[in-house]
Write an enzyme that holds these catalytic residues in place. Sequence first.
Site, PDB file in Angstrom:
ATOM      1  N   ARG A  90      -2.637  11.084   5.736  1.00  0.00           N
ATOM      2  CA  ARG A  90      -2.748   9.707   6.213  1.00  0.00           C
ATOM      3  C   ARG A  90      -2.264   8.716   5.160  1.00  0.00           C
ATOM      4  NH1 ARG A  90      -6.109   5.687   5.300  1.00  0.00           N
ATOM      5  NH2 ARG A  90      -7.819   6.850   4.371  1.00  0.00           N
ATOM      6  N   HIS A 149      -8.317  11.325  -1.882  1.00  0.00           N
ATOM      7  CA  HIS A 149      -7.848  10.032  -2.384  1.00  0.00           C
ATOM      8  C   HIS A 149      -7.700  10.154  -3.899  1.00  0.00           C
ATOM      9  CE1 HIS A 149      -7.673   5.767  -3.327  1.00  0.00           C
ATOM     10  NE2 HIS A 149      -7.646   5.482  -2.041  1.00  0.00           N
ATOM     11  N   GLN A 193      -7.664  14.949   3.299  1.00  0.00           N
ATOM     12  CA  GLN A 193      -7.050  14.129   2.250  1.00  0.00           C
ATOM     13  C   GLN A 193      -7.989  13.883   1.074  1.00  0.00           C
ATOM     14  OE1 GLN A 193      -6.253   9.583   2.456  1.00  0.00           O
ATOM     15  NE2 GLN A 193      -4.303  10.539   2.953  1.00  0.00           N
ATOM     16  N   GLU A 218      -7.030   1.677  -3.011  1.00  0.00           N
ATOM     17  CA  GLU A 218      -5.595   1.676  -3.273  1.00  0.00           C
ATOM     18  C   GLU A 218      -5.080   0.250  -3.461  1.00  0.00           C
ATOM     19  OE1 GLU A 218      -1.885   3.412  -0.751  1.00  0.00           O
ATOM     20  OE2 GLU A 218      -3.633   4.706  -1.001  1.00  0.00           O
ATOM     21  N   ARG A 275      -0.816   9.354  -0.628  1.00  0.00           N
ATOM     22  CA  ARG A 275      -1.993   9.784  -1.379  1.00  0.00           C
ATOM     23  C   ARG A 275      -1.967  11.258  -1.765  1.00  0.00           C
ATOM     24  NH1 ARG A 275      -6.514   6.401   2.093  1.00  0.00           N
ATOM     25  NH2 ARG A 275      -6.064   4.380   1.145  1.00  0.00           N
ATOM     26  N   HIS A 295     -11.760  12.421   0.767  1.00  0.00           N
ATOM     27  CA  HIS A 295     -11.775  11.073   1.335  1.00  0.00           C
ATOM     28  C   HIS A 295     -11.660  11.009   2.851  1.00  0.00           C
ATOM     29  CE1 HIS A 295     -11.270   6.782   1.536  1.00  0.00           C
ATOM     30  NE2 HIS A 295     -10.026   6.873   1.995  1.00  0.00           N
ATOM     31  N   PHE A 311       0.856  -1.184   0.000  1.00  0.00           N
ATOM     32  CA  PHE A 311       0.000   0.000   0.000  1.00  0.00           C
ATOM     33  C   PHE A 311       0.892   1.234   0.000  1.00  0.00           C
ATOM     34  CE2 PHE A 311      -4.218  -1.532   0.151  1.00  0.00           C
ATOM     35  CZ  PHE A 311      -5.092  -0.448   0.225  1.00  0.00           C
ATOM     36  N   LEU A 346     -15.148   5.191  -4.176  1.00  0.00           N
ATOM     37  CA  LEU A 346     -13.732   4.867  -4.031  1.00  0.00           C
ATOM     38  C   LEU A 346     -13.327   3.623  -4.804  1.00  0.00           C
ATOM     39  CD1 LEU A 346     -11.257   5.934  -2.477  1.00  0.00           C
ATOM     40  CD2 LEU A 346     -11.730   4.221  -0.745  1.00  0.00           C
TER      41      LEU A 346
END
Length: 577
Positions: free
Chosen positions: A393, A239, A237, A252, A283, A353, A117, A249
């Site tokens: 994050r 995404h 954030q 990821e 991100r 996000h 990730f 979404l």
Amino acid sequence: MVHVHKFDTVIVGGGGAGLYAALEASKKCKTAVVSKLYPQRSHTGAAQGGIAAALGNLEEDHPDWHAYDTVKGGDYLTDQKAAQVLAEDAVKVVYDLEHRGLAFSRLENGKIAQRRFGGHTNNFGKGPVRRACYAADRTGHMILQTLFQQCVENNVEFFNEFFAMDIIMDGNRAKGVSCYEIRTGDVHVFYAKAIMFATGGYGRVFMVTSNALSGTGDGPALVAKAGLPIQDMEFYQFHPTGIYRMGVLITEGVRGEGGILKNRHGTPFMEEYAPTLLDLAPRDMVSRAISEELLKGNGIRGDKKINDYVHLDARHLGRKLIESRLPDICEFCETYLGIDPSEHPIPVQPTAHYAMGGIPTDIDGRVHDGKRVIEGLYAAGECACVSVHGANRLGTNSLLELVVFGRRTGKHIADYVQGVDSPSGDASGADTVISRISSLRNKKTSKPIGPILQKMKQTMMEQVGVYRTESEMEQAIQTVKSLRDEMGGVVLQDSSSNFNTEVQSYFEAENLLLVAHSIAVSAKNRQESRGAHARSDFPERNDDEWLKHSLVRMKGEIDISYSSVDVSRWEPKPRTY
């Protein structure tokens, strides 16, 4: 009608953080969960890709490496002790969930499967590592169901479809919360030794978001209305891979399995922006890279507009892998786009996000105002800011934050309530809520909520989005202030009591506008670029002046103060990948 309830602990919110806290608290005290949704429908269930833990099931890994990645990924605004707690507790919590019945995906040897990730590395940034534990692409759903079942077994009492509207304070102590019951229209007052907020995020501030309709910032808004500060609200954030125009979404995990971002020329453009981690850079960096490609005219439409899109190409992974490891993504692509991701690239654009800011807490979930702890008041999960994410994050640290700090907060509450007396209280605790609802029904003028919210979302998306400038943010502040004033002209059209969702909609809109105002004010005030806060007019990170947390009070005159960042272990350095 007013109903009065008394518990040792009342937890507002039934997602991952709230349920884990309830599970731990209920071992020692009488515990209630108050939620505006049924817990099984909480937004935790939408989390797809995984939960980070340095298990080392496929290659060498250590919690220290995970903590470092969290600090670096947060652009050094992360409090480093909190990051260390997150990484060390991660291993314990994942195994605890496994032992409680969570059906993780498995390796051939029976161990929990792990995949890559964004931003997660080995040996303090040397290269990518497989750290994300997952249950196909339904990890959040599996966590939610596991914890809910355990809470039921532990006799946690649930008050579902109750909307929290007011914190009842007694000096520096929180002693209760007043709620509106959607089914009946009655007001309920819950008194308890400890009140915890686990109400989730506030993505509905923006036009294009991955958040559910329930993400309306209720917890931070109620804390702000009580006169307490909320922290680091400028850091929100985006995404990088939401479905074009919808924001739904695309995990990821697609890139973790090998999916590649490509522009209109078929070029894998992340080589230019993050040559080491490529598509699995943090991100904020990937979202900015996509935005820059669009502004260069390299979006699929090529019109140099920020609402263009790029492609996420997973075709080379093959149908078998995609269907086995990413089944929900297959379904999303078919349902919303009418395409098969094994045959067609997925059109994606950045989507609002996750909130890095929120209610300020310490590592045990205790709410503070920057100087002192607020007795009996706790928070955990996305509505809270323990500052474990700093300015950005990392993927799979969200589910981890919920369960690590939900669990820690529940344990602290269980011990705390043993040493304090039950607060006194009666039906008068509902007076404020009853008065506010009555005033909405007795106005002579009427203004609909819908256009107000639409204007707010459009303004925040366009002027306080991925890239920001002072002039645009000042415009956003003035627009949101005007919209907050317009809410004074809203009157309820529905006079019924049973299932009058218009009451809830009004106060959710009020909460969203307060949160939007706090984001815009905090963002305009921070004159640097750091993590998810990217300013075109101040493009560089400025540690000398801005390595500090912001605390904004939104009651009465807006006031911004600061608190220090814990940099006790790793000295801030330029962030390259």
